[in-house]
Motif scaffolding. Structure first.
Motif, PDB file in Angstrom:
ATOM      1  N   SER A 244      40.374  40.038  28.999  1.00  0.00           N
ATOM      2  CA  SER A 244      41.723  39.658  29.425  1.00  0.00           C
ATOM      3  C   SER A 244      42.025  38.250  28.923  1.00  0.00           C
ATOM      4  N   ASP A 245      43.312  37.940  28.785  1.00  0.00           N
ATOM      5  CA  ASP A 245      43.662  36.618  28.261  1.00  0.00           C
ATOM      6  C   ASP A 245      43.043  35.500  29.089  1.00  0.00           C
ATOM      7  N   VAL A 246      43.335  35.504  30.408  1.00  0.00           N
ATOM      8  CA  VAL A 246      42.839  34.398  31.228  1.00  0.00           C
ATOM      9  C   VAL A 246      42.589  34.797  32.677  1.00  0.00           C
ATOM     10  N   SER A 247      43.254  35.843  33.164  1.00  0.00           N
ATOM     11  CA  SER A 247      43.192  36.174  34.585  1.00  0.00           C
ATOM     12  C   SER A 247      42.907  37.660  34.783  1.00  0.00           C
ATOM     13  N   PRO A 248      42.228  38.029  35.868  1.00  0.00           N
ATOM     14  CA  PRO A 248      41.918  39.450  36.098  1.00  0.00           C
ATOM     15  C   PRO A 248      43.081  40.273  36.626  1.00  0.00           C
ATOM     16  N   PHE A 249      44.133  39.634  37.169  1.00  0.00           N
ATOM     17  CA  PHE A 249      45.239  40.390  37.755  1.00  0.00           C
ATOM     18  C   PHE A 249      46.579  39.776  37.360  1.00  0.00           C
ATOM     19  N   LEU A 250      47.489  40.630  36.899  1.00  0.00           N
ATOM     20  CA  LEU A 250      48.862  40.213  36.619  1.00  0.00           C
ATOM     21  C   LEU A 250      49.792  41.052  37.485  1.00  0.00           C
ATOM     22  N   ILE A 251      50.618  40.379  38.259  1.00  0.00           N
ATOM     23  CA  ILE A 251      51.529  41.052  39.187  1.00  0.00           C
ATOM     24  C   ILE A 251      52.968  40.779  38.768  1.00  0.00           C
ATOM     25  N   LEU A 252      53.779  41.846  38.803  1.00  0.00           N
ATOM     26  CA  LEU A 252      55.186  41.769  38.442  1.00  0.00           C
ATOM     27  C   LEU A 252      55.976  42.625  39.424  1.00  0.00           C
ATOM     28  N   SER A 253      57.205  42.231  39.714  1.00  0.00           N
ATOM     29  CA  SER A 253      58.030  43.020  40.628  1.00  0.00           C
ATOM     30  C   SER A 253      59.058  43.841  39.869  1.00  0.00           C
TER      31      SER A 253
ATOM     32  N   VAL B 205      52.475  46.513  40.001  1.00  0.00           N
ATOM     33  CA  VAL B 205      53.924  46.375  40.052  1.00  0.00           C
ATOM     34  C   VAL B 205      54.359  46.591  41.496  1.00  0.00           C
ATOM     35  N   ILE B 206      55.186  45.670  42.002  1.00  0.00           N
ATOM     36  CA  ILE B 206      55.591  45.680  43.404  1.00  0.00           C
ATOM     37  C   ILE B 206      57.063  46.049  43.509  1.00  0.00           C
ATOM     38  N   SER B 207      57.383  46.938  44.443  1.00  0.00           N
ATOM     39  CA  SER B 207      58.774  47.288  44.732  1.00  0.00           C
ATOM     40  C   SER B 207      59.167  46.738  46.093  1.00  0.00           C
ATOM     41  N   GLY B 208      60.496  46.733  46.365  1.00  0.00           N
ATOM     42  CA  GLY B 208      60.980  46.376  47.694  1.00  0.00           C
ATOM     43  C   GLY B 208      61.026  44.897  47.985  1.00  0.00           C
ATOM     44  N   CYS B 209      61.037  44.057  46.948  1.00  0.00           N
ATOM     45  CA  CYS B 209      61.111  42.611  47.169  1.00  0.00           C
ATOM     46  C   CYS B 209      62.298  42.055  46.388  1.00  0.00           C
ATOM     47  N   GLY B 210      62.581  40.769  46.580  1.00  0.00           N
ATOM     48  CA  GLY B 210      63.677  40.123  45.890  1.00  0.00           C
ATOM     49  C   GLY B 210      63.321  39.760  44.459  1.00  0.00           C
ATOM     50  N   VAL B 211      64.346  39.389  43.703  1.00  0.00           N
ATOM     51  CA  VAL B 211      64.160  38.991  42.313  1.00  0.00           C
ATOM     52  C   VAL B 211      63.284  37.736  42.236  1.00  0.00           C
ATOM     53  N   TYR B 212      62.227  37.820  41.463  1.00  0.00           N
ATOM     54  CA  TYR B 212      61.263  36.721  41.250  1.00  0.00           C
ATOM     55  C   TYR B 212      60.621  36.243  42.549  1.00  0.00           C
ATOM     56  N   ALA B 213      60.568  37.121  43.544  1.00  0.00           N
ATOM     57  CA  ALA B 213      59.878  36.778  44.790  1.00  0.00           C
ATOM     58  C   ALA B 213      58.416  36.462  44.520  1.00  0.00           C
ATOM     59  N   GLU B 214      57.814  37.128  43.507  1.00  0.00           N
ATOM     60  CA  GLU B 214      56.397  36.919  43.209  1.00  0.00           C
ATOM     61  C   GLU B 214      56.075  35.488  42.812  1.00  0.00           C
TER      62      GLU B 214
ATOM     63  N   ALA C 178      51.833  31.112  36.770  1.00  0.00           N
ATOM     64  CA  ALA C 178      52.706  32.096  36.138  1.00  0.00           C
ATOM     65  C   ALA C 178      52.119  32.520  34.801  1.00  0.00           C
ATOM     66  N   CYS C 179      52.598  33.651  34.306  1.00  0.00           N
ATOM     67  CA  CYS C 179      52.167  34.144  32.997  1.00  0.00           C
ATOM     68  C   CYS C 179      53.198  33.729  31.951  1.00  0.00           C
ATOM     69  N   SER C 180      52.764  32.966  30.972  1.00  0.00           N
ATOM     70  CA  SER C 180      53.655  32.573  29.877  1.00  0.00           C
ATOM     71  C   SER C 180      53.682  33.687  28.839  1.00  0.00           C
ATOM     72  N   ARG C 181      54.870  33.956  28.303  1.00  0.00           N
ATOM     73  CA  ARG C 181      55.081  35.140  27.489  1.00  0.00           C
ATOM     74  C   ARG C 181      55.211  34.816  26.009  1.00  0.00           C
ATOM     75  N   CYS C 182      54.576  35.679  25.195  1.00  0.00           N
ATOM     76  CA  CYS C 182      54.533  35.467  23.752  1.00  0.00           C
ATOM     77  C   CYS C 182      55.185  36.634  23.028  1.00  0.00           C
ATOM     78  N   ILE C 183      55.017  36.666  21.725  1.00  0.00           N
ATOM     79  CA  ILE C 183      55.679  37.656  20.877  1.00  0.00           C
ATOM     80  C   ILE C 183      55.195  39.078  21.132  1.00  0.00           C
TER      81      ILE C 183
END
Length: 336
Positions: free
Chosen positions: A207-216, A241-250, A268-273
């Protein structure tokens, strides 16, 4: 009996005045039990913390081969090095070039079209218009162990053999590649050496750096509301992936409880190409959704030392307490 004993008796509506002998003994005994329970709850180190439900587990994903197709699962074991379901472990296989450097969809976008599945004793590589390759689940110990380079750090991997190398090379059609497998006894990479905000004990395989990536789901929907061509969660390769929460609540979840599993947010996870690779076609457009994310999800200038100038989407977590998570599990925010 003292003030504390009197208050407990009052709580149970038992007066402290003189009563018949048997009732007095019962009252004292009840007070002692109640006081003991209160003291035990206050003294035990693992006393229950305040819980607030913030969502529900909507999807669980394991990506057995780094940059290749994800496998959706209904339940998974949360280990210190990521999700596990049977023999499938997250990013425990890796494509490398002949020099041992990792190869991802940044260099070979069509990697996202390759899937890896396991049953009791075999490993299967699959891709469209290509004959499946079946390998033994346990790579022979006579196969060489290669030193691989992943984001600047060395990590071992056992070579999966000539048949796997030829299959990957033939599918990608650019240069010779090999497939390697990280085994449990091997020495993993230290996340702390990549990002100082991780603990020295945090480790990953490929994995890049972390064992868990969470997104809503809400964050993904918000991004899609800004895009002409919609994207999927697969563009961002989350594990949970989490449902039932607000935008960017994570962004504000520090510690989560899912079943018996406790997870702690690190960064946070920084995003690349890589996010611009279409997971269904393997075509990289090099622009979206990255350009749109840059317009509203850029980090603060004070955080650029940690994130660079890349936009942020999703959150990295590490394991505090192991266990099993399932789709449909409630997700709780742990308070003090």
């Amino acid at each position: 009996m003292g003030a504390a004993g009197s208050s407990v008796l009052a709580r149970f509506r038992l007066p402290t005045q003189s009563r018949p002998g048997w009732l007095g003994v019962a009252a004292v005994g009840l007070a002692a039990v109640a006081l003991g329970a209160v003291a035990w709850r206050r003294a035990r180190p693992g006393r229950r913390r305040r819980l607030q439900q913030v969502g529900t587990v909507a999807q669980l994903w394991i990506y057995p081969v780094k940059s290749c197709k994800g496998v959706p699962v209904s339940a998974a074991e949360c280990t210190a090095m990521g999700l596990r379901s049977g023999h499938l472990r997250d990013r425990f296989w890796l494509v490398v070039n002949e020099e041992g450097n990792m190869v991802t969809a940044r260099q070979e976008p069509r990697l996202v079209l390759i899937s890896l599945t396991c049953d009791s004793d075999t490993l299967t590589l699959s891709a469209a218009y290509t004959k499946d390759l079946v390998l033994p689940i346990r790579t022979p110990t006579t196969n060489a162990v290669r030193q691989c380079r992943v984001h600047g750090l060395d990590v071992p991997g056992r070579d999966c053999g000539e048949a796997a190398a030829q299959w990957v090379t033939s599918f990608l059609k650019s240069q010779p590649y090999r497939l390697v497998h990280f085994e449990p006894q091997m020495c993993p990479r230290k996340s702390h050496q990549l990002k100082h905000v991780f603990r020295p004990s945090d480790e990953v395989a490929y994995s890049d750096v972390s064992p868990f990536l969470i997104l809503s789901e809400a964050s993904l929907a918000d991004l899609n509301s800004r895009l002409q061509n919609k994207v999927k969660a697969a563009n961002f390769r989350p594990n949970i992936v989490i449902s039932g929460c607000g935008v960017y609540a994570e962004d504000s979840w520090d510690e989560l409880l899912i079943g018996d599993v406790e997870l702690k947010r690190v960064m946070a996870c920084s995003r690349c190409i890589l996010t611009t690779v279409d997971p269904d076609t393997g075509i990289m457009n090099r622009k979206e959704p990255l350009e749109t994310l840059k317009s509203y999800r850029q980090c603060d200038p004070a955080e650029q030392k940690l994130y660079g100038k890349l936009p942020l989407f999703g959150q990295y977590f590490v394991l505090e307490n192991p266990g099993t998570v399932k789709v449909g599990d409630p997700v709780y925010l742990l308070g003090q």
